[in-house]
Scaffold this active site. Structure first.
Site, PDB file in Angstrom:
ATOM      1  CD  GLU A  99     -13.094  49.568 -15.243  1.00  0.00           C
ATOM      2  OE1 GLU A  99     -13.879  50.076 -14.149  1.00  0.00           O
ATOM      3  OE2 GLU A  99     -12.949  48.551 -15.584  1.00  0.00           O
ATOM      4  CG  HIS A 130     -19.601  44.136 -14.341  1.00  0.00           C
ATOM      5  ND1 HIS A 130     -18.719  43.738 -13.553  1.00  0.00           N
ATOM      6  CD2 HIS A 130     -18.722  44.888 -15.294  1.00  0.00           C
ATOM      7  CE1 HIS A 130     -17.499  44.166 -13.465  1.00  0.00           C
ATOM      8  NE2 HIS A 130     -17.499  44.996 -14.339  1.00  0.00           N
TER       9      HIS A 130
END
Lengths: 191, 98
Positions: A127, A136
Site C-alpha cells: 500500500e 498494480h
C-alpha cells in the site's frame, strides 16, 4: 510497473511524515508491534528512492495516515469482511492508507496460527507503493502485484518495484543496483 | 463460494452468479460501468474483460474461466483498481512496462 493516471507523485517534500490512527486500530496487536512493522515497510522504499519517512504523533497533520477500518468507512470504498479486499490506499498526494480491520492481521506468522491470517508487513509495503504513486504490476513476484494469499509473506521489493519507484523519484544515492540484483537472484534461487 | 460451475461455462452460456463476476471485473477496472450488461450471460464483453484481466495479471490468456483465473479471482487482494482508467481500448497504454 505501472503508474496512476498522470503519474502523480509527492513533490512537496523529500521527507514525508506518517502516523497511525490512535482510534482506528486492532486490539490484538500492540501499538509497538504495528509501529515496528510499518517502520520496516517504509524503510524498504526509502532504501531505493531519495525519500525519507518519519513517524509523527500528529495524526491529522501527517502526510500519510494509516488506520484499520471496518465496512463502510467514509471514502466510498467499503471493506468486505474477512479476506476478499485486504486494504487500499490513495494516490499522491492524498496520503490515506486503509487496512480492513476485519482481517486477522499477523506480525509474526509463526505465532499467529489462523488459516486466514494476513501478513501486515506485506500489505503495508504494497500500500505504501500506492501512496508513492505506483499502480498494480503484472509481475507476480513484485510487491505491487495485486493479490496476496493468506499466510503468505512478500516484503522484499523486486526490481520491477524498484524501477517503478525510481522512475517517479530517482534513485537513493546509497542504492546499489548490483548488490540489489544479487540479492534478488538469491531470492529467486531460493524460491 | 461455488466456483466449480464456472469452469464449464463458455461464451453464450448463462450461469447463475456470472453477474457477480462482472461486478468484480467492473470494480477492478476491466469492465466499464456505462455499457456493461450485468446479467448472467457469458457475452463478448465479458470475454474481452477476462482476456484483459488474464493479461494484466500474468495468467494464461484463454478468455475462459479456467482454474488459474478463478484461483486468481478468489485470492485476497488490494482494493485498488488494476486498470487505472476504465477504457479497455487504451487501458494498456497507461502502464509503463519493461
Amino acid at each position: 510497473y505501472a503508474f496512476f493516471n498522470g503519474q502523480p507523485r509527492w513533490i512537496r517534500s523529500s521527507t514525508l511524515t506518517y502516523a497511525l490512527s490512535p482510534d482506528y486500530t486492532v486490539d490484538y496487536l500492540s501499538s509497538s508491534e504495528i509501529r515496528r512493522v510499518v517502520r520496516r515497510s517504509f524503510s524498504r522504499w526509502s532504501a531505493v528512492i531519495p525519500v525519507n519517512f518519519t513517524e509523527s504523533r500528529e495524526y491529522e497533520s501527517s502526510d500519510i495516515r494509516i488506520g484499520f477500518y471496518r465496512g463502510e468507512h467514509g471514502d466510498g470504498e467499503a471493506f468486505d469482511g474477512v479476506l476478499g479486499v485486504l486494504a487500499h490506499a490513495f494516490s499522491p498526494e492524498n496520503g490515506r492508507l486503509h487496512l480492513d480491520a476485519a482481517e486477522r492481521w499477523a506480525v509474526d506468522l509463526e505465532k499467529e496460527k489462523s488459516k486466514v491470517a494476513v501478513d501486515l508487513e506485506s500489505v503495508v509495503t504494497h500500500e505504501i507503493g500506492h501512496v508513492l504513486g505506483l499502480a498494480h504490476s503484472s509481475v507476480k513476484e513484485a510487491v505491487m502485484y495485486p493479490s496476496l494469499s493468506p499466510r503468505a509473506k512478500k516484503v522484499d521489493l523486486r526490481i520491477d518495484d524498484v524501477e517503478g519507484a525510481q522512475a517517479l523519484y530517482g534513485s537513493n544515492p546509497n542504492f546499489k543496483l548490483k548488490s540489489f540484483l544479487e540479492s534478488e537472484n538469491s531470492i529467486n534461487t531460493a524460491t | 463460494r461455488n466456483f466449480a460451475r464456472f469452469l464449464d461455462a463458455g461464451k453464450g452460456s448463462e450461469v447463475t452468479g456470472m453477474s457477480e463476476l462482472k461486478k468484480y471485473l467492473n470494480r477492478f477496472g476491466y469492465l466499464p460501468s456505462s455499457d456493461t450488461d450485468f446479467t448472467d450471460f457469458f457475452d463478448d464483453q465479458f470475454v474481452s474483460a477476462l482476456i484483459l484481466y488474464q493479461k494484466r495479471l500474468g495468467l494464461p490468456v484463454t478468455g475462459n474461466l479456467d482454474s488459474d483465473t478463478i484461483s486468481s479471482i478468489i485470492s485476497p487482494r488490494c482494493g485498488m483498481s488494476d486498470v487505472v482508467k476504465i477504457n479497455r481500448s487504451t487501458a494498456e497504454l497507461h502502464s509503463t512496462r519493461r
